[in-house]
Design a protein around this motif. Structure first.
Motif, PDB file in Angstrom:
ATOM      1  N   ASP A 107      69.526 -39.114  19.258  1.00  0.00           N
ATOM      2  CA  ASP A 107      70.263 -40.377  19.096  1.00  0.00           C
ATOM      3  C   ASP A 107      70.764 -40.919  20.427  1.00  0.00           C
ATOM      4  OD1 ASP A 107      69.994 -40.130  16.354  1.00  0.00           O
ATOM      5  OD2 ASP A 107      71.823 -38.933  16.177  1.00  0.00           O
ATOM      6  N   SER A 108      70.247 -40.391  21.535  1.00  0.00           N
ATOM      7  CA  SER A 108      70.706 -40.834  22.853  1.00  0.00           C
ATOM      8  C   SER A 108      70.514 -42.336  23.035  1.00  0.00           C
ATOM      9  CB  SER A 108      69.923 -40.100  23.948  1.00  0.00           C
ATOM     10  OG  SER A 108      70.195 -40.673  25.208  1.00  0.00           O
ATOM     11  N   ALA A 109      71.443 -42.947  23.761  1.00  0.00           N
ATOM     12  CA  ALA A 109      71.308 -44.364  24.094  1.00  0.00           C
ATOM     13  C   ALA A 109      70.123 -44.585  25.026  1.00  0.00           C
ATOM     14  CB  ALA A 109      72.600 -44.855  24.748  1.00  0.00           C
ATOM     15  N   ASP A 110      69.644 -43.507  25.636  1.00  0.00           N
ATOM     16  CA  ASP A 110      68.472 -43.600  26.519  1.00  0.00           C
ATOM     17  C   ASP A 110      67.218 -43.305  25.682  1.00  0.00           C
ATOM     18  OD1 ASP A 110      67.657 -43.235  29.712  1.00  0.00           O
ATOM     19  OD2 ASP A 110      66.337 -42.223  28.299  1.00  0.00           O
ATOM     20  N   ALA A 111      66.367 -44.316  25.507  1.00  0.00           N
ATOM     21  CA  ALA A 111      65.230 -44.187  24.594  1.00  0.00           C
ATOM     22  C   ALA A 111      64.246 -43.104  25.031  1.00  0.00           C
ATOM     23  CB  ALA A 111      64.523 -45.533  24.466  1.00  0.00           C
ATOM     24  N   ASN A 112      64.062 -42.931  26.339  1.00  0.00           N
ATOM     25  CA  ASN A 112      63.119 -41.913  26.812  1.00  0.00           C
ATOM     26  C   ASN A 112      63.611 -40.509  26.498  1.00  0.00           C
ATOM     27  OD1 ASN A 112      60.837 -43.283  28.229  1.00  0.00           O
ATOM     28  ND2 ASN A 112      62.562 -44.251  29.251  1.00  0.00           N
ATOM     29  N   LEU A 113      64.898 -40.275  26.753  1.00  0.00           N
ATOM     30  CA  LEU A 113      65.474 -38.963  26.432  1.00  0.00           C
ATOM     31  C   LEU A 113      65.409 -38.715  24.933  1.00  0.00           C
ATOM     32  CD1 LEU A 113      68.701 -38.328  28.559  1.00  0.00           C
ATOM     33  CD2 LEU A 113      66.585 -36.985  28.503  1.00  0.00           C
ATOM     34  N   ALA A 114      65.693 -39.751  24.161  1.00  0.00           N
ATOM     35  CA  ALA A 114      65.650 -39.620  22.703  1.00  0.00           C
ATOM     36  C   ALA A 114      64.242 -39.251  22.244  1.00  0.00           C
ATOM     37  CB  ALA A 114      66.111 -40.909  22.051  1.00  0.00           C
ATOM     38  N   GLY A 115      63.236 -39.848  22.855  1.00  0.00           N
ATOM     39  CA  GLY A 115      61.841 -39.571  22.487  1.00  0.00           C
ATOM     40  C   GLY A 115      61.450 -38.130  22.799  1.00  0.00           C
ATOM     41  N   ILE A 116      61.842 -37.660  23.984  1.00  0.00           N
ATOM     42  CA  ILE A 116      61.532 -36.280  24.384  1.00  0.00           C
ATOM     43  C   ILE A 116      62.262 -35.310  23.453  1.00  0.00           C
ATOM     44  CG2 ILE A 116      61.801 -34.559  26.218  1.00  0.00           C
ATOM     45  CD1 ILE A 116      61.480 -36.957  28.231  1.00  0.00           C
ATOM     46  N   ALA A 117      63.512 -35.639  23.123  1.00  0.00           N
ATOM     47  CA  ALA A 117      64.300 -34.762  22.250  1.00  0.00           C
ATOM     48  C   ALA A 117      63.675 -34.670  20.859  1.00  0.00           C
ATOM     49  CB  ALA A 117      65.736 -35.273  22.146  1.00  0.00           C
ATOM     50  N   ALA A 118      63.167 -35.792  20.348  1.00  0.00           N
ATOM     51  CA  ALA A 118      62.578 -35.790  19.002  1.00  0.00           C
ATOM     52  C   ALA A 118      61.376 -34.855  18.961  1.00  0.00           C
ATOM     53  CB  ALA A 118      62.181 -37.204  18.609  1.00  0.00           C
ATOM     54  N   LYS A 119      60.621 -34.864  20.050  1.00  0.00           N
ATOM     55  CA  LYS A 119      59.450 -33.987  20.145  1.00  0.00           C
ATOM     56  C   LYS A 119      59.897 -32.523  20.215  1.00  0.00           C
ATOM     57  CE  LYS A 119      55.056 -33.365  20.912  1.00  0.00           C
ATOM     58  NZ  LYS A 119      54.351 -33.581  19.668  1.00  0.00           N
ATOM     59  N   ALA A 120      60.837 -32.249  21.113  1.00  0.00           N
ATOM     60  CA  ALA A 120      61.267 -30.870  21.354  1.00  0.00           C
ATOM     61  C   ALA A 120      62.027 -30.292  20.165  1.00  0.00           C
ATOM     62  CB  ALA A 120      62.132 -30.815  22.618  1.00  0.00           C
ATOM     63  N   HIS A 121      62.728 -31.150  19.444  1.00  0.00           N
ATOM     64  CA  HIS A 121      63.536 -30.658  18.328  1.00  0.00           C
ATOM     65  C   HIS A 121      62.676 -29.992  17.262  1.00  0.00           C
ATOM     66  CE1 HIS A 121      65.998 -31.207  14.548  1.00  0.00           C
ATOM     67  NE2 HIS A 121      66.794 -30.491  15.316  1.00  0.00           N
ATOM     68  N   LYS A 122      61.508 -30.561  17.015  1.00  0.00           N
ATOM     69  CA  LYS A 122      60.613 -29.980  16.011  1.00  0.00           C
ATOM     70  C   LYS A 122      60.218 -28.563  16.414  1.00  0.00           C
ATOM     71  CE  LYS A 122      58.698 -34.421  14.640  1.00  0.00           C
ATOM     72  NZ  LYS A 122      59.380 -34.388  13.324  1.00  0.00           N
ATOM     73  N   GLU A 123      59.963 -28.386  17.705  1.00  0.00           N
ATOM     74  CA  GLU A 123      59.563 -27.065  18.187  1.00  0.00           C
ATOM     75  C   GLU A 123      60.745 -26.095  18.165  1.00  0.00           C
ATOM     76  OE1 GLU A 123      56.323 -29.335  20.993  1.00  0.00           O
ATOM     77  OE2 GLU A 123      58.066 -28.429  21.932  1.00  0.00           O
ATOM     78  N   ALA A 124      61.929 -26.614  18.496  1.00  0.00           N
ATOM     79  CA  ALA A 124      63.123 -25.764  18.574  1.00  0.00           C
ATOM     80  C   ALA A 124      63.456 -25.146  17.213  1.00  0.00           C
ATOM     81  CB  ALA A 124      64.310 -26.575  19.092  1.00  0.00           C
ATOM     82  N   ARG A 125      63.256 -25.912  16.152  1.00  0.00           N
ATOM     83  CA  ARG A 125      63.556 -25.370  14.818  1.00  0.00           C
ATOM     84  C   ARG A 125      62.668 -24.157  14.539  1.00  0.00           C
ATOM     85  NH1 ARG A 125      62.698 -30.023  10.699  1.00  0.00           N
ATOM     86  NH2 ARG A 125      61.010 -30.324  12.153  1.00  0.00           N
ATOM     87  N   TYR A 126      61.429 -24.267  14.960  1.00  0.00           N
ATOM     88  CA  TYR A 126      60.494 -23.160  14.762  1.00  0.00           C
ATOM     89  C   TYR A 126      60.883 -21.963  15.630  1.00  0.00           C
ATOM     90  CZ  TYR A 126      55.953 -21.205  13.545  1.00  0.00           C
ATOM     91  OH  TYR A 126      54.948 -20.410  13.048  1.00  0.00           O
ATOM     92  N   HIS A 127      61.267 -22.250  16.877  1.00  0.00           N
ATOM     93  CA  HIS A 127      61.701 -21.172  17.786  1.00  0.00           C
ATOM     94  C   HIS A 127      62.888 -20.416  17.182  1.00  0.00           C
ATOM     95  CE1 HIS A 127      60.111 -23.696  21.413  1.00  0.00           C
ATOM     96  NE2 HIS A 127      59.139 -23.146  20.726  1.00  0.00           N
ATOM     97  N   ARG A 128      63.826 -21.165  16.636  1.00  0.00           N
ATOM     98  CA  ARG A 128      65.028 -20.523  16.116  1.00  0.00           C
ATOM     99  C   ARG A 128      64.691 -19.617  14.923  1.00  0.00           C
ATOM    100  NH1 ARG A 128      69.871 -23.774  13.352  1.00  0.00           N
ATOM    101  NH2 ARG A 128      68.184 -24.055  11.859  1.00  0.00           N
ATOM    102  N   ARG A 129      63.767 -20.080  14.106  1.00  0.00           N
ATOM    103  CA  ARG A 129      63.378 -19.284  12.947  1.00  0.00           C
ATOM    104  C   ARG A 129      62.825 -17.928  13.408  1.00  0.00           C
ATOM    105  NH1 ARG A 129      59.202 -22.156   9.210  1.00  0.00           N
ATOM    106  NH2 ARG A 129      57.673 -20.594   9.792  1.00  0.00           N
ATOM    107  N   ARG A 130      62.014 -17.993  14.462  1.00  0.00           N
ATOM    108  CA  ARG A 130      61.403 -16.766  14.974  1.00  0.00           C
ATOM    109  C   ARG A 130      62.450 -15.869  15.626  1.00  0.00           C
ATOM    110  NH1 ARG A 130      59.626 -16.057  19.806  1.00  0.00           N
ATOM    111  NH2 ARG A 130      58.522 -14.122  20.175  1.00  0.00           N
ATOM    112  N   SER A 131      63.344 -16.459  16.429  1.00  0.00           N
ATOM    113  CA  SER A 131      64.387 -15.663  17.097  1.00  0.00           C
ATOM    114  C   SER A 131      65.270 -14.969  16.077  1.00  0.00           C
ATOM    115  CB  SER A 131      65.307 -16.542  17.939  1.00  0.00           C
ATOM    116  OG  SER A 131      64.579 -17.362  18.767  1.00  0.00           O
ATOM    117  N   ALA A 132      65.643 -15.704  15.025  1.00  0.00           N
ATOM    118  CA  ALA A 132      66.529 -15.136  14.012  1.00  0.00           C
ATOM    119  C   ALA A 132      65.819 -13.972  13.315  1.00  0.00           C
ATOM    120  CB  ALA A 132      66.938 -16.206  13.011  1.00  0.00           C
ATOM    121  N   ALA A 133      64.530 -14.128  13.057  1.00  0.00           N
ATOM    122  CA  ALA A 133      63.777 -13.068  12.384  1.00  0.00           C
ATOM    123  C   ALA A 133      63.765 -11.792  13.242  1.00  0.00           C
ATOM    124  CB  ALA A 133      62.353 -13.535  12.095  1.00  0.00           C
TER     125      ALA A 133
END
Lengths: 173, 246
Positions: free
Chosen positions: B111-137
Protein backbone atom coordinates in the motif's frame (compact mmCIF):
# COMPACT_ATOMS: atom_id res chain seq x y z
CA UNK A 1 -0.84 -41.74 -19.14
CA UNK A 2 -3.25 -38.95 -18.23
CA UNK A 3 -6.10 -40.17 -16.09
CA UNK A 4 -9.50 -39.64 -17.65
CA UNK A 5 -11.17 -38.79 -14.34
CA UNK A 6 -8.71 -35.99 -13.57
CA UNK A 7 -10.65 -32.85 -14.31
CA UNK A 8 -9.17 -29.47 -15.11
CA UNK A 9 -11.41 -26.47 -14.44
CA UNK A 10 -12.47 -23.98 -17.07
CA UNK A 11 -10.41 -20.92 -17.94
CA UNK A 12 -9.92 -18.49 -15.05
CA UNK A 13 -11.31 -14.93 -15.23
CA UNK A 14 -7.68 -13.71 -15.19
CA UNK A 15 -6.81 -15.76 -18.24
CA UNK A 16 -10.05 -14.81 -19.96
CA UNK A 17 -9.14 -11.13 -19.53
CA UNK A 18 -5.73 -11.73 -21.11
CA UNK A 19 -7.28 -13.61 -23.98
CA UNK A 20 -9.84 -10.86 -24.58
CA UNK A 21 -7.02 -8.31 -24.75
CA UNK A 22 -5.16 -10.48 -27.22
CA UNK A 23 -8.22 -10.97 -29.38
CA UNK A 24 -8.88 -7.25 -29.81
CA UNK A 25 -5.21 -6.39 -30.28
CA UNK A 26 -4.10 -5.25 -33.69
CA UNK A 27 -0.90 -7.22 -33.06
CA UNK A 28 -2.59 -10.60 -33.38
CA UNK A 29 0.07 -11.78 -35.81
CA UNK A 30 2.82 -10.97 -33.29
CA UNK A 31 1.04 -12.91 -30.54
CA UNK A 32 0.74 -15.85 -32.94
CA UNK A 33 4.45 -15.58 -33.75
CA UNK A 34 5.35 -15.55 -30.05
CA UNK A 35 3.30 -18.71 -29.42
CA UNK A 36 6.44 -20.47 -30.67
CA UNK A 37 8.49 -19.13 -27.73
CA UNK A 38 8.57 -21.73 -24.96
CA UNK A 39 9.63 -21.54 -21.35
CA UNK A 40 13.19 -22.96 -21.30
CA UNK A 41 12.53 -24.86 -18.06
CA UNK A 42 9.05 -26.05 -19.06
CA UNK A 43 9.42 -26.58 -22.81
CA UNK A 44 5.90 -27.98 -23.06
CA UNK A 45 4.56 -24.49 -22.30
CA UNK A 46 4.54 -21.37 -24.43
CA UNK A 47 5.20 -18.08 -22.68
CA UNK A 48 1.65 -17.10 -23.63
CA UNK A 49 0.09 -20.13 -21.92
CA UNK A 50 2.30 -19.64 -18.88
CA UNK A 51 1.22 -16.01 -18.49
CA UNK A 52 4.77 -14.67 -18.83
CA UNK A 53 3.86 -12.90 -22.06
CA UNK A 54 1.72 -10.05 -20.85
CA UNK A 55 0.96 -7.82 -23.82
CA UNK A 56 2.18 -6.64 -27.20
CA UNK A 57 1.84 -2.87 -27.59
CA UNK A 58 2.87 -0.02 -29.84
CA UNK A 59 5.90 1.93 -28.69
CA UNK A 60 8.13 4.71 -29.93
CA UNK A 61 10.53 2.11 -31.30
CA UNK A 62 7.72 0.28 -33.08
CA UNK A 63 6.74 -2.65 -30.92
CA UNK A 64 6.86 -3.27 -27.20
CA UNK A 65 6.60 -6.78 -25.78
CA UNK A 66 5.76 -6.80 -22.06
CA UNK A 67 6.77 -9.86 -20.05
CA UNK A 68 6.58 -10.65 -16.34
CA UNK A 69 8.62 -13.08 -14.21
CA UNK A 70 6.87 -16.01 -12.55
CA UNK A 71 9.07 -15.72 -9.44
CA UNK A 72 11.31 -12.71 -8.68
CA UNK A 73 14.52 -14.64 -9.15
CA UNK A 74 13.41 -16.76 -12.09
CA UNK A 75 16.63 -17.34 -14.06
CA UNK A 76 14.68 -18.30 -17.17
CA UNK A 77 13.63 -14.74 -17.89
CA UNK A 78 16.93 -13.76 -19.53
CA UNK A 79 16.67 -16.74 -21.91
CA UNK A 80 13.03 -15.90 -22.64
CA UNK A 81 14.05 -12.36 -23.60
CA UNK A 82 16.67 -13.70 -26.00
CA UNK A 83 14.22 -16.18 -27.51
CA UNK A 84 11.59 -13.49 -28.07
CA UNK A 85 14.20 -11.31 -29.77
CA UNK A 86 15.37 -14.19 -31.96
CA UNK A 87 11.78 -15.06 -32.86
CA UNK A 88 10.88 -11.49 -33.86
CA UNK A 89 14.11 -10.89 -35.77
CA UNK A 90 13.59 -14.18 -37.59
CA UNK A 91 10.24 -12.84 -38.80
CA UNK A 92 11.87 -9.64 -40.03
CA UNK A 93 11.09 -7.35 -37.10
CA UNK A 94 13.81 -4.89 -36.14
CA UNK A 95 12.25 -2.07 -34.16
CA UNK A 96 11.04 -3.64 -30.93
CA UNK A 97 11.73 -3.56 -27.23
CA UNK A 98 11.12 -6.13 -24.53
CA UNK A 99 10.09 -4.71 -21.17
CA UNK A 100 9.83 -6.52 -17.85
CA UNK A 101 6.93 -5.59 -15.62
CA UNK A 102 6.22 -6.89 -12.12
CA UNK A 103 3.01 -5.01 -11.56
CA UNK A 104 0.46 -6.56 -11.24
CA UNK A 105 2.31 -9.66 -10.04
CA UNK A 106 2.15 -12.97 -11.88
CA UNK A 107 -0.11 -15.65 -10.42
CA UNK A 108 -0.95 -19.15 -11.60
CA UNK A 109 -4.47 -17.88 -12.39
CA UNK A 110 -2.95 -16.18 -15.45
CA UNK A 111 -2.16 -19.58 -16.99
CA UNK A 112 -4.35 -21.11 -19.66
CA UNK A 113 -6.22 -24.35 -19.37
CA UNK A 114 -4.06 -25.64 -22.20
CA UNK A 115 -1.03 -25.03 -19.98
CA UNK A 116 -2.52 -27.21 -17.25
CA UNK A 117 -3.30 -30.00 -19.72
CA UNK A 118 0.20 -29.83 -21.18
CA UNK A 119 1.82 -29.85 -17.75
CA UNK A 120 -0.10 -32.95 -16.75
CA UNK A 121 0.79 -34.67 -20.02
CA UNK A 122 4.41 -33.81 -19.27
CA UNK A 123 4.25 -35.50 -15.85
CA UNK A 124 3.76 -32.35 -13.78
CA UNK A 125 0.67 -31.87 -11.60
CA UNK A 126 -0.87 -28.54 -12.67
CA UNK A 127 -1.69 -25.65 -10.32
CA UNK A 128 -5.38 -26.30 -9.83
CA UNK A 129 -7.19 -25.93 -6.53
CA UNK A 130 -8.10 -28.99 -4.49
CA UNK A 131 -5.97 -32.04 -3.84
CA UNK A 132 -2.76 -32.63 -5.74
CA UNK A 133 -3.35 -35.53 -8.12
CA UNK A 134 -0.62 -37.80 -9.39
CA UNK A 135 -0.08 -36.97 -13.06
CA UNK A 136 0.80 -40.59 -13.79
CA UNK A 137 -2.12 -42.53 -12.25
CA UNK A 138 -4.59 -39.81 -11.23
CA UNK A 139 -4.61 -40.80 -7.56
CA UNK A 140 -5.08 -38.06 -4.99
CA UNK A 141 -3.25 -40.12 -2.36
CA UNK A 142 -0.15 -37.98 -2.66
CA UNK A 143 2.33 -36.62 -0.14
CA UNK A 144 4.53 -33.52 -0.15
CA UNK A 145 8.25 -34.39 -0.16
CA UNK A 146 9.66 -30.88 -0.42
CA UNK A 147 8.21 -27.38 -0.80
CA UNK A 148 10.62 -26.77 -3.67
CA UNK A 149 11.51 -28.99 -6.60
CA UNK A 150 13.68 -28.53 -9.68
CA UNK A 151 12.55 -24.92 -10.12
CA UNK A 152 11.14 -22.25 -7.80
CA UNK A 153 7.66 -22.65 -9.28
CA UNK A 154 7.34 -26.33 -8.39
CA UNK A 155 7.08 -28.52 -5.28
CA UNK A 156 8.12 -32.16 -5.04
CA UNK A 157 5.47 -34.83 -4.33
CA UNK A 158 5.23 -38.59 -4.21
CA UNK A 159 2.22 -40.71 -5.13
CA UNK A 160 1.20 -43.25 -2.48
CA UNK A 161 -0.76 -45.30 -4.98
CA UNK A 162 1.75 -45.83 -7.81
CA UNK A 163 4.77 -44.67 -5.74
CA UNK A 164 6.00 -42.36 -8.52
CA UNK A 165 7.69 -39.12 -7.48
CA UNK A 166 6.48 -36.06 -9.42
CA UNK A 167 6.61 -32.28 -9.56
CA UNK A 168 3.63 -30.11 -8.69
CA UNK A 169 3.38 -26.66 -10.25
CA UNK A 170 2.48 -24.69 -7.12
CA UNK A 171 -0.67 -22.63 -6.88
CA UNK A 172 0.35 -18.98 -6.44
CA UNK A 173 -2.51 -16.61 -5.78
CA UNK B 1 16.77 9.46 4.50
CA UNK B 2 16.19 9.74 0.81
CA UNK B 3 13.92 7.32 -1.01
CA UNK B 4 17.03 6.09 -2.83
CA UNK B 5 18.77 5.17 0.43
CA UNK B 6 15.64 3.39 1.68
CA UNK B 7 15.35 1.35 -1.51
CA UNK B 8 19.04 0.40 -1.41
CA UNK B 9 18.68 -0.63 2.25
CA UNK B 10 15.84 -3.00 1.39
CA UNK B 11 17.86 -4.27 -1.58
CA UNK B 12 20.85 -4.93 0.68
CA UNK B 13 18.65 -6.88 3.11
CA UNK B 14 17.51 -9.14 0.28
CA UNK B 15 20.92 -9.56 -1.37
CA UNK B 16 22.81 -10.39 1.82
CA UNK B 17 20.21 -12.94 2.94
CA UNK B 18 20.11 -14.42 -0.57
CA UNK B 19 23.87 -14.91 -0.47
CA UNK B 20 23.72 -16.53 2.98
CA UNK B 21 20.97 -18.92 1.88
CA UNK B 22 22.75 -19.85 -1.34
CA UNK B 23 25.74 -21.04 0.73
CA UNK B 24 23.51 -23.91 1.93
CA UNK B 25 23.26 -25.42 -1.53
CA UNK B 26 25.27 -28.64 -1.27
CA UNK B 27 25.46 -28.56 2.53
CA UNK B 28 21.82 -29.00 3.54
CA UNK B 29 20.54 -32.08 5.39
CA UNK B 30 19.49 -33.65 2.10
CA UNK B 31 19.19 -32.99 -1.61
CA UNK B 32 15.62 -31.62 -1.51
CA UNK B 33 16.70 -29.10 1.07
CA UNK B 34 19.65 -28.03 -1.10
CA UNK B 35 17.09 -27.21 -3.79
CA UNK B 36 14.73 -25.48 -1.37
CA UNK B 37 17.51 -23.30 0.05
CA UNK B 38 18.79 -22.41 -3.42
CA UNK B 39 15.29 -21.58 -4.65
CA UNK B 40 14.56 -19.43 -1.61
CA UNK B 41 17.90 -17.72 -2.15
CA UNK B 42 16.86 -17.01 -5.75
CA UNK B 43 13.68 -15.33 -4.57
CA UNK B 44 15.73 -12.98 -2.39
CA UNK B 45 18.28 -12.38 -5.12
CA UNK B 46 15.44 -11.57 -7.52
CA UNK B 47 13.97 -9.18 -5.00
CA UNK B 48 17.35 -7.48 -4.57
CA UNK B 49 17.63 -7.02 -8.34
CA UNK B 50 14.16 -5.46 -8.55
CA UNK B 51 15.07 -3.04 -5.75
CA UNK B 52 18.51 -2.17 -7.15
CA UNK B 53 16.89 -1.70 -10.55
CA UNK B 54 14.51 0.81 -9.02
CA UNK B 55 17.41 2.48 -7.18
CA UNK B 56 19.13 2.97 -10.54
CA UNK B 57 16.00 4.67 -11.89
CA UNK B 58 16.11 6.96 -8.86
CA UNK B 59 19.60 8.10 -9.83
CA UNK B 60 21.65 5.41 -8.10
CA UNK B 61 24.23 3.15 -9.69
CA UNK B 62 23.63 -0.14 -11.51
CA UNK B 63 22.93 -3.43 -9.76
CA UNK B 64 26.43 -4.83 -10.19
CA UNK B 65 27.97 -1.73 -8.65
CA UNK B 66 25.67 -2.09 -5.64
CA UNK B 67 26.40 -5.78 -5.22
CA UNK B 68 30.07 -5.98 -6.09
CA UNK B 69 31.74 -2.61 -5.75
CA UNK B 70 30.90 -1.53 -2.24
CA UNK B 71 32.71 -2.38 0.98
CA UNK B 72 30.95 -3.60 4.11
CA UNK B 73 30.75 -0.10 5.52
CA UNK B 74 28.62 1.00 2.56
CA UNK B 75 26.13 -1.86 2.92
CA UNK B 76 23.05 -0.86 4.90
CA UNK B 77 21.39 -4.25 5.48
CA UNK B 78 20.07 -5.04 8.94
CA UNK B 79 22.37 -7.27 10.98
CA UNK B 80 20.06 -10.28 11.22
CA UNK B 81 20.44 -10.88 7.47
CA UNK B 82 24.24 -11.06 7.53
CA UNK B 83 24.66 -13.64 10.32
CA UNK B 84 26.41 -16.70 8.89
CA UNK B 85 23.99 -19.17 10.55
CA UNK B 86 26.26 -22.02 9.53
CA UNK B 87 24.36 -24.41 11.81
CA UNK B 88 21.09 -25.56 10.27
CA UNK B 89 19.18 -24.76 13.46
CA UNK B 90 20.46 -21.18 13.33
CA UNK B 91 19.49 -20.88 9.68
CA UNK B 92 15.96 -22.11 10.52
CA UNK B 93 15.64 -19.78 13.52
CA UNK B 94 16.75 -16.70 11.56
CA UNK B 95 14.55 -17.63 8.62
CA UNK B 96 11.40 -17.94 10.71
CA UNK B 97 11.97 -14.53 12.30
CA UNK B 98 12.63 -12.75 9.01
CA UNK B 99 9.93 -14.57 7.04
CA UNK B 100 7.32 -13.72 9.68
CA UNK B 101 8.50 -10.11 9.48
CA UNK B 102 8.53 -10.12 5.68
CA UNK B 103 4.94 -11.27 5.36
CA UNK B 104 3.71 -8.40 7.57
CA UNK B 105 6.09 -5.74 6.26
CA UNK B 106 5.54 -6.52 2.58
CA UNK B 107 1.79 -6.64 3.04
CA UNK B 108 1.93 -3.04 4.29
CA UNK B 109 4.47 -2.04 1.66
CA UNK B 110 1.94 -3.15 -1.00
CA UNK B 111 0.00 0.00 0.00
CA UNK B 112 3.03 2.29 -0.28
CA UNK B 113 2.45 5.75 -1.71
CA UNK B 114 5.36 4.89 -4.01
CA UNK B 115 3.90 2.81 -6.85
CA UNK B 116 7.20 1.11 -7.74
CA UNK B 117 7.83 -0.05 -4.18
CA UNK B 118 4.22 -1.20 -3.95
CA UNK B 119 4.64 -3.24 -7.14
CA UNK B 120 7.84 -4.93 -5.94
CA UNK B 121 6.21 -5.64 -2.56
CA UNK B 122 3.16 -7.25 -4.19
CA UNK B 123 5.46 -9.61 -6.06
CA UNK B 124 7.64 -10.43 -3.05
CA UNK B 125 4.72 -10.84 -0.67
CA UNK B 126 3.44 -13.87 -2.56
CA UNK B 127 6.82 -15.53 -2.21
CA UNK B 128 7.20 -14.52 1.45
CA UNK B 129 4.00 -16.33 2.44
CA UNK B 130 5.42 -19.50 0.97
CA UNK B 131 8.79 -18.96 2.68
CA UNK B 132 7.10 -18.54 6.03
CA UNK B 133 5.12 -21.74 5.61
CA UNK B 134 8.33 -23.63 4.99
CA UNK B 135 10.24 -21.97 7.86
CA UNK B 136 7.43 -22.71 10.30
CA UNK B 137 7.35 -26.35 9.19
CA UNK B 138 11.09 -26.70 9.87
CA UNK B 139 10.80 -25.07 13.25
CA UNK B 140 8.07 -27.49 14.31
CA UNK B 141 9.95 -30.45 12.87
CA UNK B 142 13.15 -29.65 14.75
CA UNK B 143 11.63 -28.11 17.89
CA UNK B 144 9.13 -30.93 18.36
CA UNK B 145 11.60 -33.55 17.13
CA UNK B 146 14.20 -35.42 19.16
CA UNK B 147 15.59 -34.22 22.50
CA UNK B 148 18.80 -33.24 20.67
CA UNK B 149 17.04 -31.29 17.90
CA UNK B 150 14.77 -29.59 20.45
CA UNK B 151 17.77 -28.42 22.49
CA UNK B 152 19.67 -27.15 19.49
CA UNK B 153 16.63 -25.36 18.07
CA UNK B 154 15.97 -23.65 21.42
CA UNK B 155 19.62 -22.59 21.71
CA UNK B 156 19.62 -21.30 18.12
CA UNK B 157 16.49 -19.23 18.70
CA UNK B 158 18.10 -17.65 21.75
CA UNK B 159 21.31 -16.92 19.84
CA UNK B 160 19.45 -15.14 17.03
CA UNK B 161 16.75 -13.49 19.12
CA UNK B 162 18.61 -10.30 20.01
CA UNK B 163 18.91 -9.41 16.34
CA UNK B 164 15.17 -9.22 15.74
CA UNK B 165 14.71 -5.84 17.47
CA UNK B 166 16.39 -4.03 14.60
CA UNK B 167 13.62 -5.20 12.25
CA UNK B 168 11.21 -2.99 14.20
CA UNK B 169 13.44 -0.01 14.92
CA UNK B 170 13.31 2.47 12.06
CA UNK B 171 16.41 4.65 11.85
CA UNK B 172 15.56 8.26 12.53
CA UNK B 173 15.93 9.22 8.89
CA UNK B 174 13.28 6.68 7.84
CA UNK B 175 10.55 8.41 9.81
CA UNK B 176 9.94 11.08 7.17
CA UNK B 177 9.22 8.39 4.60
CA UNK B 178 6.88 6.64 7.03
CA UNK B 179 4.96 9.88 7.50
CA UNK B 180 4.61 10.25 3.73
CA UNK B 181 3.17 6.74 3.50
CA UNK B 182 6.14 5.48 1.46
CA UNK B 183 7.43 3.04 4.08
CA UNK B 184 5.41 1.06 6.64
CA UNK B 185 5.76 1.88 10.32
CA UNK B 186 8.02 -0.99 11.39
CA UNK B 187 7.45 -0.52 15.10
CA UNK B 188 3.70 -0.97 14.65
CA UNK B 189 4.24 -4.44 13.13
CA UNK B 190 5.87 -5.92 16.21
CA UNK B 191 2.77 -7.04 18.22
CA UNK B 192 1.41 -9.01 15.27
CA UNK B 193 4.85 -10.42 14.50
CA UNK B 194 5.36 -11.50 18.11
CA UNK B 195 1.97 -13.21 18.14
CA UNK B 196 2.75 -15.11 14.93
CA UNK B 197 6.24 -16.15 16.04
CA UNK B 198 4.98 -17.14 19.50
CA UNK B 199 2.30 -19.36 17.98
CA UNK B 200 4.88 -21.19 15.86
CA UNK B 201 7.29 -21.51 18.80
CA UNK B 202 4.45 -22.91 20.86
CA UNK B 203 3.59 -25.47 18.22
CA UNK B 204 7.29 -26.37 18.06
CA UNK B 205 7.31 -26.87 21.87
CA UNK B 206 9.93 -24.12 22.15
CA UNK B 207 10.13 -21.32 24.68
CA UNK B 208 10.00 -17.70 23.66
CA UNK B 209 13.57 -16.51 24.35
CA UNK B 210 13.84 -14.34 27.42
CA UNK B 211 17.04 -12.65 26.27
CA UNK B 212 16.74 -8.90 26.56
CA UNK B 213 19.93 -8.01 24.71
CA UNK B 214 19.70 -6.38 21.33
CA UNK B 215 22.03 -4.95 18.73
CA UNK B 216 21.57 -2.57 15.83
CA UNK B 217 23.58 -0.46 13.40
CA UNK B 218 23.08 -2.14 10.02
CA UNK B 219 21.20 0.74 8.38
CA UNK B 220 24.04 3.04 9.44
CA UNK B 221 26.66 0.75 7.93
CA UNK B 222 27.85 -0.58 11.28
CA UNK B 223 28.09 -4.32 10.85
CA UNK B 224 29.07 -7.50 12.64
CA UNK B 225 32.46 -9.03 11.91
CA UNK B 226 30.69 -11.51 9.61
CA UNK B 227 29.72 -9.26 6.70
CA UNK B 228 33.13 -8.32 5.29
CA UNK B 229 34.36 -11.93 4.83
CA UNK B 230 31.10 -12.82 3.11
CA UNK B 231 31.45 -9.86 0.75
CA UNK B 232 35.10 -10.72 0.07
CA UNK B 233 34.01 -14.09 -1.25
CA UNK B 234 30.92 -12.79 -3.07
CA UNK B 235 32.78 -9.92 -4.77
CA UNK B 236 36.06 -11.65 -5.52
CA UNK B 237 35.44 -12.52 -9.15
CA UNK B 238 33.93 -9.19 -10.11
CA UNK B 239 36.71 -7.20 -8.45
CA UNK B 240 39.51 -9.36 -9.84
CA UNK B 241 38.14 -9.20 -13.38
CA UNK B 242 36.23 -5.93 -13.69
CA UNK B 243 33.78 -5.92 -16.57
CA UNK B 244 34.26 -9.64 -17.29
CA UNK B 245 31.42 -11.25 -19.24
CA UNK B 246 30.43 -14.76 -20.16
Amino acid sequence: MTSSNATIPLETPEYAARLARRQVSRHGAIYALLDAVRDPELPELSIWDLGVLREVRDSERGLSVAITPTYSGCPALATIRENIATCLRGAGWQGFEIVEEVRPPWTTALMSRAACTQLRAGGIAPPVSGSVRCPACGSDETVLVSEFASTACKAHYRCRTCLEPFDHFKVLT
Amino acid sequence: MSLLAAVVGLGDDALVLGQRLSAWCGKSPWLEEDLAMANTALDFLGRARLLYGYAEQLGGCDEDAYAFQRDARAFTNLLIYELPCADFALACARQLLVDAFDVLHLEKLCDSADANLAGIAAKAHKEARYHRRRSAAWLVRLGDGTAESHCRMQKAMEDVWGYHAELFAPVEAEIGLVEKGVLPDRAALRPQWLAAVSATLDEATLELPSADWQVDGGRRGLHTEHLAPMLAEMQHLHRSHPGARW
